[in-house]
Design an enzyme around this catalytic site. Structure first.
Site: not given
Ligand code: GUN
Length: 295
Positions: A53, A97, A120
């Site tokens: 990322k 995460q 997300d």
């Protein structure tokens, strides 16, 4: 028939080129897209995802900051970090995460992210909008799968898509994306899972078969219809002493056998994987565009 190999790496590179232009346009408006990532603990797969990322953001000019917290960080401290990012007007996107360490309530943490910064697409507000067909941030892996299909000429419209696996990350949101009455969707969707009796009866009916159950090499050639399009979402580490790292990655599909039957197939690695980060970057750019009033 030997299948066409669909390169997610190439499709991701094309989308990233488009994103670079959008970032340049944002910069002309005095806005640099900003992604805040929170990583708790030292799970090797999570560290590797976060690195990709960071690299992807840097490549297209998105400002990215990772907040690294030790594995024993109290839940309240993680939530404090989310609040800081929620309250920072410069931040366009937030990602926590997963998986999180066991003492942290993942649902509570994810629900704390402001839906306007939830790049997300995991917040229930965004998932609810997705189900209702309203504009929202789409979860990155399923959105990446849709883009792979559309951009390689396999529009799901009118097709029977069979999804193996009902995870919150992939199976459930992918079904919700593909059955919408929308461009790049409008498919008939079946989801099979561990409670399904005789899974091959369903997978053999698939025009498009998506393997996302997290079970190495589960999908064999006799489970696939001749000429099907097969998307492999699996990322499984299997021991391999011939490799420097001591393991290699395999998907949920028996690639070598299935490629002789399918019309097209995604490889592992180099298929769905590169698309996930790319769609995250796209959501972050889109969030910045909304904020800058150019979307
Ligand atoms: N862990 C594995 N994939 C993902 C993802 O797409 N987002 C987050 N937040 N965690 C993940």
């Amino acid at each position: 028939m030997t299948a066409r190999i669909i390169s997610g790496t190439e499709i991701a590179a094309a989308i990233r080129s488009e994103l670079k232009l959008r970032v340049a346009r944002l910069k002309e408006h005095g806005k640099v897209p900003y992604l805040g990532v929170i990583l708790v603990g030292d799970d090797p797969a999570s560290i590797s995802y976060v690195k990709s990322k960071e690299k992807g953001a840097q490549e297209i000019g998105v400002h990215e900051v990772t907040i690294r917290l030790p594995a024993d960080t109290p839940e309240s401290r993680v939530i404090q970090s989310i609040d800081d990012l929620n309250n920072d007007a410069e931040v366009d996107g937030i990602l926590v995460q997963t998986p999180l360490p066991g003492h942290i309530d993942t649902e509570k943490v994810l629900y704390h992210i402001s839906p306007e910064k939830d790049v997300d697409g995991f917040h229930p507000v965004n998932l609810g909008k997705l189900l209702r067909g309203q504009p929202c941030f789409l979860p990155c892996t399923p959105h990446g799968i849709q883009q792979i299909l559309v951009r390689s000429g396999y529009d799901p419209a009118g097709k029977h898509v069979v999804i193996c696996g009902r995870s919150n990350l992939v199976g459930k949101p992918l079904a919700a994306i593909l059955f919408q009455k929308k461009k790049g969707a409008n498919a008939t969707v079946t989801v099979v899972h561990t409670g399904t009796s005789h899974i091959p009866n369903f997978t053999r009916q698939a025009d498009i078969l998506v393997a996302a159950m997290g079970s190495p090499l589960f999908v064999k050639a006799d489970m696939v219809k001749d000429g099907a399009v097969v998307i492999d979402v699996g990322v499984n580490r299997v021991e391999d002493k011939t490799r420097e790292k001591g393991y290699r990655l395999v998907g949920d599909v028996d690639f070598e056998a299935v490629k002789e039957k399918a019309a097209a197939i995604t490889p592992v690695p180099g298929g769905v994987g590169p698309m996930t980060v790319t769609m995250l970057l796209q959501n972050t750019v889109e969030s910045a565009e909304i904020k800058a009033g150019i979307k």
